[in-house]
Design a protein around this motif. Structure first.
Motif, PDB file in Angstrom:
ATOM      1  N   VAL A   3       0.843  -1.199   0.000  1.00 24.01           N
ATOM      2  CA  VAL A   3       0.000   0.000   0.000  1.00 24.01           C
ATOM      3  C   VAL A   3       0.874   1.244   0.000  1.00 24.01           C
ATOM      4  O   VAL A   3       2.033   1.210   0.425  1.00 24.01           O
ATOM      5  CB  VAL A   3      -0.940   0.033   1.227  1.00 24.01           C
ATOM      6  CG1 VAL A   3      -1.908  -1.142   1.202  1.00 24.01           C
ATOM      7  CG2 VAL A   3      -0.133   0.028   2.531  1.00 24.01           C
ATOM      8  N   GLY A  62      -3.009   4.642   1.716  1.00 24.54           N
ATOM      9  CA  GLY A  62      -3.798   3.429   1.897  1.00 24.54           C
ATOM     10  C   GLY A  62      -4.269   2.784   0.613  1.00 24.54           C
ATOM     11  O   GLY A  62      -5.045   1.819   0.647  1.00 24.54           O
ATOM     12  N   ALA A  91      -7.882  -1.509   8.690  1.00 17.39           N
ATOM     13  CA  ALA A  91      -7.824  -0.040   8.702  1.00 17.39           C
ATOM     14  C   ALA A  91      -7.009   0.480   9.875  1.00 17.39           C
ATOM     15  O   ALA A  91      -6.230   1.434   9.737  1.00 17.39           O
ATOM     16  CB  ALA A  91      -9.240   0.535   8.744  1.00 17.39           C
ATOM     17  N   PHE A 102      -3.348  -0.050   9.143  1.00 18.60           N
ATOM     18  CA  PHE A 102      -2.791   0.965   8.251  1.00 18.60           C
ATOM     19  C   PHE A 102      -2.530   2.264   9.006  1.00 18.60           C
ATOM     20  O   PHE A 102      -1.476   2.889   8.849  1.00 18.60           O
ATOM     21  CB  PHE A 102      -3.720   1.232   7.072  1.00 18.60           C
ATOM     22  CG  PHE A 102      -3.260   2.392   6.233  1.00 18.60           C
ATOM     23  CD1 PHE A 102      -2.209   2.237   5.352  1.00 18.60           C
ATOM     24  CD2 PHE A 102      -3.847   3.650   6.372  1.00 18.60           C
ATOM     25  CE1 PHE A 102      -1.746   3.324   4.605  1.00 18.60           C
ATOM     26  CE2 PHE A 102      -3.388   4.732   5.632  1.00 18.60           C
ATOM     27  CZ  PHE A 102      -2.336   4.571   4.742  1.00 18.60           C
ATOM     28  N   SER A 138       1.370   3.167   9.065  1.00 18.89           N
ATOM     29  CA  SER A 138       1.739   4.272   8.175  1.00 18.89           C
ATOM     30  C   SER A 138       2.339   5.422   8.977  1.00 18.89           C
ATOM     31  O   SER A 138       3.329   6.038   8.550  1.00 18.89           O
ATOM     32  CB  SER A 138       0.528   4.749   7.372  1.00 18.89           C
ATOM     33  OG  SER A 138      -0.498   5.234   8.222  1.00 18.89           O
ATOM     34  N   LYS A 175      -6.494   8.797  11.783  1.00 19.33           N
ATOM     35  CA  LYS A 175      -5.124   9.198  11.483  1.00 19.33           C
ATOM     36  C   LYS A 175      -4.432   9.755  12.713  1.00 19.33           C
ATOM     37  O   LYS A 175      -3.256   9.488  12.973  1.00 19.33           O
ATOM     38  CB  LYS A 175      -5.143  10.232  10.358  1.00 19.33           C
ATOM     39  CG  LYS A 175      -3.798  10.547   9.749  1.00 19.33           C
ATOM     40  CD  LYS A 175      -3.968  11.443   8.544  1.00 19.33           C
ATOM     41  CE  LYS A 175      -2.629  11.718   7.862  1.00 19.33           C
ATOM     42  NZ  LYS A 175      -2.802  12.587   6.665  1.00 19.33           N
TER      43      LYS A 175
END
Length: 249
Positions: free
Chosen positions: A52, A56, A68, A71, A75, A132
């Protein structure tokens, strides 16, 4: 990466669809590989992984979906720490149990010293980490260390190599187990002896370098290879026997 998952599966770190390992892509380092949802750790192979980008978007690998929350966490860690190439997070039993205290590990034994001044605590559980901001907060808790204890959640470790990150996870999980055992004994009147600052720092210096931590995972990886070889030999023998029986019939 697949070998690390197989080790985690053997050690019982799986919990439904929770848990993930990520590895930075060596060609496009702003992207990373992560496991798909719906496959048990013990069954994952290299062909199952999904690459990815930082937004994403799925670029390569197996067709499927990714976690999710995984990620969001991974990330953020990869963005904040360009020196790390892998991160591991699962909902392992002792990590979850110790995480409810929201406290760092004590330096109770030589192995624990691998985390001396090198792990953080994220003490503000915000629910499932799909936002996030939550991922960024987890990354901040890791800081420049080897990982973090996520209060009411579990453990996360990072490393320059997947071998380093995976070994640190197995070590942090076992250290949480030992901490819980020691705390239980202390509650029965047996005082704990904590390693001194100077001795802990020296032990960390001697044992927590990249090369040593990489090497520490190799025995478990070799064991997984032996299991794979034994399974393939058994499977091939069954196929040969079935083929011979069919020919005779």
């Amino acid at each position: 990466m697949a070998g690390a998952f197989r080790i985690f599966g053997r050690k019982g770190y799986s919990e439904g669809s929770a848990g993930h390992i990520s590895v930075r892509d060596p060609v496009e380092p702003n992207t990373f590989w992560i496991n798909p949802l719906g496959i048990h750790f013990s069954m994952l192979t290299a062909a199952d992984m999904i690459r990815v980008d930082e937004d994403g978007n799925i670029l390569d690998g197996r067709k499927g979906v990714i976690n999710a929350a995984g990620f969001a966490i991974h990330s953020a860690a990869h963005k904040m720490r360009p020196d790390i190439n892998a991160a591991c997070h699962t909902h392992s039993k002792y990590g979850k149990a110790y995480s409810c205290f929201g406290k760092p590990l004590e330096m109770l034994n030589q192995d624990a010293c691998n985390f001396y001044n090198a792990h953080g605590v994220y003490d503000d559980f915000g629910g499932v980490a799909i936002e996030k901001e939550e991922g960024a907060n987890v990354a901040k808790a890791i800081g420049n260390g080897h990982g973090a204890i996520l209060k009411n959640h579990g453990l996360i470790t990072v490393g320059y190599t997947i071998d380093e990150a995976a070994y640190l996870f197995t070590l942090m999980e076992r250290t949480c187990e030992c901490q819980l055992l020691a705390d239980a004994a202390a509650n029965q009147g047996k005082p704990k002896c904590v390693i001194g600052e100077e001795e802990a720092a020296y032990t960390y210096h001697m044992n927590a370098d990249r090369e040593t931590l990489y090497m520490e995972l190799q025995p478990d990886l070799e064991l997984e290879k032996r299991y794979d070889d034994s399974f393939m030999s058994f499977t091939n023998a069954k196929k040969a026997k079935a083929k011979a029986a069919a020919g005779t019939a």
